[in-house]
Design an enzyme around this catalytic site. Structure first.
Site, PDB file in Angstrom:
ATOM      1  N   MET A 121      49.478  33.939  38.061  1.00  0.00           N
ATOM      2  CA  MET A 121      49.411  32.695  37.325  1.00  0.00           C
ATOM      3  C   MET A 121      50.753  32.021  37.568  1.00  0.00           C
ATOM      4  SD  MET A 121      48.284  31.889  33.405  1.00  0.00           S
ATOM      5  CE  MET A 121      49.477  32.975  32.611  1.00  0.00           C
ATOM      6  N   SER A 122      50.726  30.873  38.199  1.00  0.00           N
ATOM      7  CA  SER A 122      51.963  30.208  38.609  1.00  0.00           C
ATOM      8  C   SER A 122      52.816  29.833  37.405  1.00  0.00           C
ATOM      9  CB  SER A 122      51.650  28.954  39.423  1.00  0.00           C
ATOM     10  OG  SER A 122      50.959  29.274  40.604  1.00  0.00           O
TER      11      SER A 122
END
Length: 422
Positions: free
Chosen positions: A77-78
């Site tokens: 998840m950036s």
């Protein structure tokens, strides 16, 4: 059991994260629009990161989702500030149809808030485990309307096409035909694209027979898997400790570099100084434009430095180039000077001194013409586009499906390198 205090705690964490994201984006020159800020204050990020604490979920950092059997990170998840910038690049409006390539759930939920109940979001990933996790997180957070699908992003997803926006959240090496075919005539692709090993998140729009970038941002994402994967070529120079990686192109005579690190290193210095905290993202792109043999120096220091030159108190950068003869290479270096560092280069091989001097000359050109802007223009062309139709003076990178052009303002006039300063 969830208590009122728990709800208040995560709400406070979410608000603090959003404020930090807004501050960071403003510093980067991307002021956070009201509607994007509202999505970050709304979507419960911690529900998309059940493996970590709420504090970790709301930090300005990535959240690991999955690693391969070899320990390589394959899904994340950036960081929220990265996601915010991509959303600003996309300029999403209510009612739009959006495809996300590279799933995790949270980014799709943010997009869902932006498109509203009249829009449609589809999130796809090549990994069935990642999609299963995303589905569960989306449902837990109340985003059942977001569709998910398992598939290879190289081919897009025809079933829900056409799309007003295609959001790619994995590092892509090329722009496959399916993305253009599944895009509406006035659509936009936001994609972290690797060019000569340098990644930029580009917002691409159709322009007749090709795509043009209307914005570009420094970015870094896990690499795409499947048919669109490309790991480049890695040539080892000293066991498994030192190598040169070519993301586009390759060495014609790899054996010419055998034993090159056994030679004495040469050093050259530019007289160009930067502050230790000063970013210089376009220098690597300029080097890639200037040197056909541009590559990345890979050094494994896990068991000590394998003996690649670096100045005391300085550092080496991975930006490197092999000379035209193919028997020598150099790389960007810095050494301490006053309150900052001076930029220079080290070179190895029979022409190590010359390649180091050439790198230094290009540092001076960058300092004179591009250090404080302007940035280059990017465009994506069909692979069969004739050379005469491409921008004059542009660097052309041949991919599998496309040609990427990088055009610097007045690049033709500035192609003559200025003589070294005395």
């Amino acid at each position: 059991m969830t208590t009122d205090n728990d709800v208040q705690d995560v709400a406070a964490l979410r608000d603090a994260m959003t404020t930090a994201v807004a501050t960071t984006c403003a510093e980067w020159g991307f002021p956070l629009p009201v509607q994007v800020e509202a999505t970050f204050r709304t979507v419960p990020r911690h529900l998309f990161a059940p493996e970590v604490s709420a504090e970790k979920a709301y930090a300005l950092d990535i959240v690991e989702v999955k690693r391969s059997e070899h320990g390589v990170l394959t899904s994340t998840m950036s960081a929220p500030e990265t996601q915010a910038v991509q959303l600003m690049q996309a300029d999403i409006s209510p009612g739009m149809r959006v495809l996300e390539i590279g799933s995790g759930g949270y980014f799709a939920a943010l997009i869902s808030e932006l498109v509203g109940p009249t829009g449609q979001v589809t999130s796809m990933d090549i990994d069935a485990d990642v999609i299963s996790r995303a589905r569960a997180c989306l449902d837990a957070a109340g985003y059942e309307r977001v569709r998910v699908a398992t598939g290879d992003g190289e081919y897009g997803l025809k079933g829900d096409a056409p799309y007003d926006r295609i959001m790619v959240t994995v590092g892509a090496w090329d722009i496959p035909p399916a993305w253009r075919e599944q895009l509406t005539p006035r659509g936009r692709i936001v994609v972290p694209l690797r060019m000569k090993g340098i990644s930029r998140s580009l917002a691409l729009e159709p322009a007749n027979d090709h795509l043009v970038a209307v914005s570009q941002v420094v970015s870094g994402f896990v690499w795409m898997q499947g048919a669109g994967a490309n790991d480049g070529h890695l040539w080892l120079l000293r066991g498994k400790k030192v190598g040169l990686r070519f993301d586009d192109g390759n060495l014609e005579r790899p054996s010419a570099l055998d034993g090159v690190l056994d030679s004495e290193p040469a050093a050259a210095w530019s007289g160009v100084t930067v502050q230790r905290s000063e970013p210089f993202p376009d220098l690597a792109l300029w080097m890639a434009t200037a040197f056909p043999g541009f590559c990345h120096l890979v050094v494994d220091t896990s068991n000590g430095d394998p003996g690649v030159a670096v100045e005391p108190g300085g550092r080496r950068f991975p930006f490197a180039a092999v000379d035209d003869d193919g028997d020598s290479f150099g790389y960007l270096s810095v050494r301490p000077t006053g309150e900052g560092v001076e930029m220079g280069a080290h070179g190895y091989g029979p022409h190590g001194s010359q390649i180091a001097e050439s790198i230094v000359e290009q540092v001076r050109v960058w300092d004179r013409d591009y250090r404080n802007g302007p940035s280059p223009d990017f465009a994506v062309w069909p692979i069969d586009t004739p050379e005469k139709a491409l921008p004059e003076g542009a660097m052309v990178i041949d991919k599998r499906h496309t040609k990427i052009t990088i055009s610097w303002p007045d690049v033709a006039a500035r192609s003559q390198v200025a003589p070294p300063t005395q």
